[in-house]
Design an enzyme around this catalytic site. Structure first.
Site, mmCIF file in Angstrom:
data_model
loop_
_atom_site.group_PDB
_atom_site.id
_atom_site.type_symbol
_atom_site.label_atom_id
_atom_site.label_comp_id
_atom_site.label_asym_id
_atom_site.label_seq_id
_atom_site.Cartn_x
_atom_site.Cartn_y
_atom_site.Cartn_z
ATOM 1 N N ASP A 1 152.296 29.938 15.350
ATOM 2 C CA ASP A 1 151.282 30.819 14.781
ATOM 3 C C ASP A 1 151.610 31.132 13.321
ATOM 4 O OD1 ASP A 1 149.059 32.436 14.618
ATOM 5 O OD2 ASP A 1 149.553 33.639 16.384
ATOM 6 N N ASP B 1 141.582 32.933 13.564
ATOM 7 C CA ASP B 1 141.169 34.236 14.104
ATOM 8 C C ASP B 1 139.722 34.503 13.709
ATOM 9 O OD1 ASP B 1 143.754 34.326 14.952
ATOM 10 O OD2 ASP B 1 144.428 35.789 13.471
ATOM 11 N N GLU C 1 150.065 29.240 7.736
ATOM 12 C CA GLU C 1 149.467 28.978 6.413
ATOM 13 C C GLU C 1 150.500 29.118 5.286
ATOM 14 O OE1 GLU C 1 148.196 31.409 8.513
ATOM 15 O OE2 GLU C 1 146.744 30.059 9.436
#
Length: 917
Positions: free
Chosen positions: A535, A610, A538
């Protein structure tokens, strides 16, 4: 293949040098494999020592507002001269400088040693020895020398270059008035173009391209204006005055031509670098796809602008594919902008905020599948996932205890609802620190027993692990800070903006080795988890104050210069670590929120981040996912229902409908996955009885299609195939499909048409050429038309193309459950073929050729189905099979339920003919 080599002989390095034309075919790599024959180039061994020396001057003036609402910014600061005419003129300035060092240092030894070394000096020059080695001995290789088709040897006239032209065994370089352009022949259909205004092309190493191209086969000639490179597949012309490059097929038809290349000095985050720009001519009827996943509702990228920056819900893959039969990969890692409609939609350009030089790859098809296969030949093949990964994942933000997650397993199995993986999301570590990889022993008293109990029920497990480490002055247990301290001592943690959370440097090879070992020793190996959820890759500034990635010094240069490649390094750490350290006997499965070109070689699936829980957001995921896979990375998924569902009342009729429609769509994603806030278990009381029945129906269909899906997965690995397909892939000359953003193909057979609005019980469907069968009724529909079709809430509109052969298994509860007998649905009306792939489900034996293929061929005029002799074998293979042959007709062999067979074949591995007459 007959190989004929002409070596290039140099005299004194002045005006004279005698060059005989290079004619050696060994550098070709044609990944095509004829499914009809079942032949498959599985061994594609890919050692990606792609030595990452890429001048980290690649700076990025990227205001990375980590705002996931990237669509708001799609104009991408188009004040960078959106009229582009001024930037795109064929300026002799475009002197595209080209490195004689075509090596690309991408040491991709076909045998992938997993030394993922990144000995890089943190200096901004990026002398980083980032041995971005793809990894392990058992990784499917790129084997760019292998050719499954024999090409005729070129016959070249002797060529004697003179200033300003030089030729070597791989490339042509031209010195221009104020720069250098170099065109490297990687393969007969793949070219690398480099351009600089320096006096020599700098040595750079690609983080993405890892192929060892060998010695290609090409001829060189010139005329008064151009140097001409000819291969067995293409012609490339370089203007010797301005360095502009034109690509044509062998008949002289222009595929693509440059309009300008610019390298403009810039300073980004205090580092002197260059803004990099390339401009291409583009006819008005061209359609462009790819660039990654964005929340902007765009399918055709032509005519649109796009900011290219990894954010939560935006994922960068700077690969563009055209319906004209080519693709382009921009090998730059900084924030960039794409302008898709310059000069009245006759040009497009790509501008990167930081870089050393123009550096891009051109791939020729002419089919879009061939373009993608070429990209994967250059950057690494996608390994095959364990079979369980093609079943249903169930996940929630977040399960908080051992008992809770075991209760979910019981809810699925006790209600006979097929599922393959149940996921432990974040925060299982509290009160321990992020990055400690410790599970709270009060809530998870025995994690090993938890995983074992899941396995006993044929359920696999995946756990969320973040690339962030937290400092605690007073940790709850003595070993809590060990991981943090180890990385901090070696200087591998980025400074934080404020607070105590620090991301690690994924460009640091030693750090990549350490972080996987930490995960293995405390979680993956210790307890037996089956997959890793990576997770926040980025990385987004979360927890707040954790990072300003633009300002940090990485082992590969200033963060702003390499910002988009951060997730690539992290995926490498996990894949290489798993293949080298373990777990042994399990294939790697990684789910990651972000990505970059080349990441497919690390067994990653990206998801769409998300996102909100509503119909407009759902509709945006379809073109987002299609453009992601069009850019060459085949595995993608979305949070079914949307992520931000924590305060959503899922029991309302509207949200029952939203979840049903999203679930129907998700069943035809490469990876089928529920996730987000709020309870969404398929057995839950938030769903009405009707909703439960509709969800179970589509879940069963996914599992009945497992033989088809797993065979498609093999095509992805062996042939560079794309499973979830933009319609343009199969119909590149049909302009009707270019802007369709709510239909796609799932493999060669199934046209998928999601319903994306509340209350809709019918929808308009465009049928491309051919004849199409309604999957639910067997009724036929002619192609080349647009028709309104029925779409009751219980069914997603699905159509199967005439000539398709679709293998379907019995009703099963998990992907690796027995699939005998097999139902073979034959959709007459055209010839067709399909190769059924089978192996041991979750080992790497397939890389050694241990698998089987059974090819089914339908001859429509003879009304004959041939089941060819089985090719190959593997441990545990059934020697005898039962095939239920079903000839599809109206209301016969339709829908989810097992059909009554028209003929039964007891197959022993030898050829069988089955006549419909």
């Amino acid at each position: 293949m007959k190989i004929s080599k002409h070596t290039v002989q140099f005299g004194m390095m002045v005006l004279w040098g005698l060059f005989l034309c290079m004619c050696s075919s060994s550098g070709e790599n044609n990944t095509d494999t004829d499914v009809d024959t079942g032949s498959s180039d599985a061994d594609a061994d890919s050692d990606a020592d792609s030595d990452s020396d890429t001048d980290a001057d690649s700076d990025t003036d990227s205001d990375a507002d980590s705002d996931s609402d990237a669509d708001a910014d799609t104009d991408a600061d188009s004040d960078t001269d959106t009229d582009a005419d001024s930037d795109t003129d064929t300026d002799t300035d475009a002197d595209s400088d080209t490195d004689t060092d075509t090596d690309a240092d991408s040491d991709a030894d076909t045998d992938s040693d997993a030394d993922s070394d990144t000995d890089t000096d943190a200096d901004t020059d990026a002398d980083s020895d980032t041995d971005s080695d793809t990894g392990t001995d058992s990784e499917p290789s790129v084997d760019s020398d292998s050719d499954t088709e024999t090409e005729p040897a070129l016959e070249c006239e002797p060529y004697t270059p003179s200033d300003p032209i030089s030729v070597d065994e791989q490339s042509v370089t031209i010195s221009l008035g104020d720069g250098i352009v170099r065109v490297q022949v990687c393969r007969s259909d793949i070219f690398r173009v480099q351009y600089t205004k320096d006096s020599a092309i700098p040595e750079t190493t690609s983080l993405t391209v890892n192929a060892d191209w060998g010695t290609p086969d090409f001829c060189v000639t010139d005329d008064t204006a151009s140097v001409i490179i000819t291969t067995t597949r293409m012609v490339v012309k370089i203007n010797m005055y301005n360095g502009l490059v034109t690509y044509t097929d062998l008949e002289g038809n222009i595929l693509l031509s440059e309009d300008g290349k610019n390298v403009t000095p810039a300073n980004v985050e205090g580092v002197d670098t260059n803004e990099i720009e390339t401009v291409f001519n583009s006819p008005p009827d061209e359609a462009l796809f790819g660039l990654g996943q964005y929340q902007d509702s765009q399918m055709n990228r032509k005519g649109n602008n796009r900011r290219i920056l990894n954010l939560n819900a935006d994922t960068v893959v700077p690969v563009l594919v055209s319906n004209k039969g080519y693709g382009v990969f921009w090998d730059n890692y900084s924030e960039s902008n794409f302008y898709g409609g310059e000069s009245f939609n006759t040009k497009y350009r790509y501008v990167s905020a930081a870089g050393t030089l123009v550096d891009y790859y051109f791939f020729y098809g002419p089919s879009m599948d061939e373009v993608v296969a070429g990209y994967r030949a250059a950057t690494g093949q996608a390994p095959l996932y364990p079979k369980w990964a093609y079943g249903l994942f169930h996940s929630k933000d977040k399960y908080t205890s051992q008992n809770e997650i075991l209760g979910v397993k019981d809810g699925y199995r006790d209600n006979n609802i097929p599922v393959d993986c149940i996921v432990q999301d974040w925060d299982y570590w509290t009160p321990n620190s992020w990055g400690s990889h410790l599970m709270d022993h009060n809530r998870y008293p025995n994690p090993e027993a938890l995983v074992n109990e899941m396995h006993d029920a044929n359920v696999h497990t995946m756990i969320s692990i973040w690339p962030v480490y937290q400092y605690m002055a007073a940790p709850p247990q003595s070993d809590d800070q060990d991981n943090y301290n180890e990385l901090n001592t070696m200087g591998a943690l980025f400074p934080n903006v404020s607070g105590d959370f620090r991301f690690y440097d994924t460009f640091n090879a030693e750090a990549r080795t350490v972080i996987y070992r930490q995960q293995y020793e405390r979680l993956v190996g210790k307890y037996g988890w089956d997959g890793i959820w990576a997770d926040n890759t980025e990385p987004q500034d979360y927890p707040p104050g954790a990072i300003n990635i633009r300002a940090v010094d990485t082992a590969f240069g200033k963060g702003a210069h390499v910002i988009n490649a951060y997730p690539l390094g992290h995926s490498q750490a996990l894949y290489d670590g798993w293949r080298n350290i373990g777990p042994d006997g399990k294939r790697v499965y990684i789910l990651t929120r972000s990505g970059f070109a080349g990441q497919q070689r690390y067994a990653t699936t990206c998801w769409s981040g998300d996102i909100d829980c509503d119909f407009p957001t759902f509709a945006r995921q379809i073109p987002a996912g299609l453009n992601f896979v069009a850019a060459g990375i085949p595995y993608w998924t979305t949070d079914i229902g949307g992520y931000w569902g924590h305060n959503v009342d899922w029991s309302t009729n509207e949200n029952n409908e939203l979840f049903t429609r999203w679930f129907q769509y998700g069943a035809f994603n490469p990876i089928f996955r529920i996730h987000g806030g709020g309870a969404r278990e398929l057995y839950g009381n938030q769903w009405t009885d009707t909703t439960k029945a509709n969800l179970l129906k589509i879940d069963k269909l996914r599992y009945r299609l497992m033989p088809y899906i797993y065979s498609l997965a093999w095509m992805v690995t062996s042939d560079g195939y794309t499973m979830m397909r933009p319609m343009v892939f199969d119909y590149p000359t049909d302009s009707e499909v270019f802007d369709i953003k709510d239909q796609f193909l799932f493999g060669p057979a199934i046209l998928v048409n999601p319903v994306t609005a509340l209350g809709e019980t019918e929808r308009s469907v465009y049928f491309p050429e051919g004849t199409w069968y309604n999957f639910w009724t067997g009724e036929q529909q002619n192609g080349g038309t647009r028709t309104t079709v029925s779409a009751p809430l219980s069914e997603i509109p699905l159509f199967v193309k005439a000539g398709s052969i679709v293998p379907m298994g019995p009703e099963i509860q998990y992907a690796a459950e027995s699939i005998d007998p097999l139902e073979i649905r034959v959709y007459g009306g055209a010839d067709g073929a399909f190769a059924l792939y089978e192996d041991a489900d979750d080992t790497y034996d397939y890389e050694n050729g241990e698998y089987s293929l059974i090819t089914f061929k339908w001859n429509d005029s003879a009304q004959d189905l041939t089941i060819e002799s089985r090719e190959g074998q593997f441990d545990g293979m059934r020697s005898d099979r039962t095939f239920y042959i079903v000839w599809i007709d109206t209301n016969h062999g339709v829908g989810v339920n097992v059909a009554a067979p028209d003929q039964v074949v007891e197959y022993d591995g030898n050829t069988v003919h089955v006549s419909r007459n």
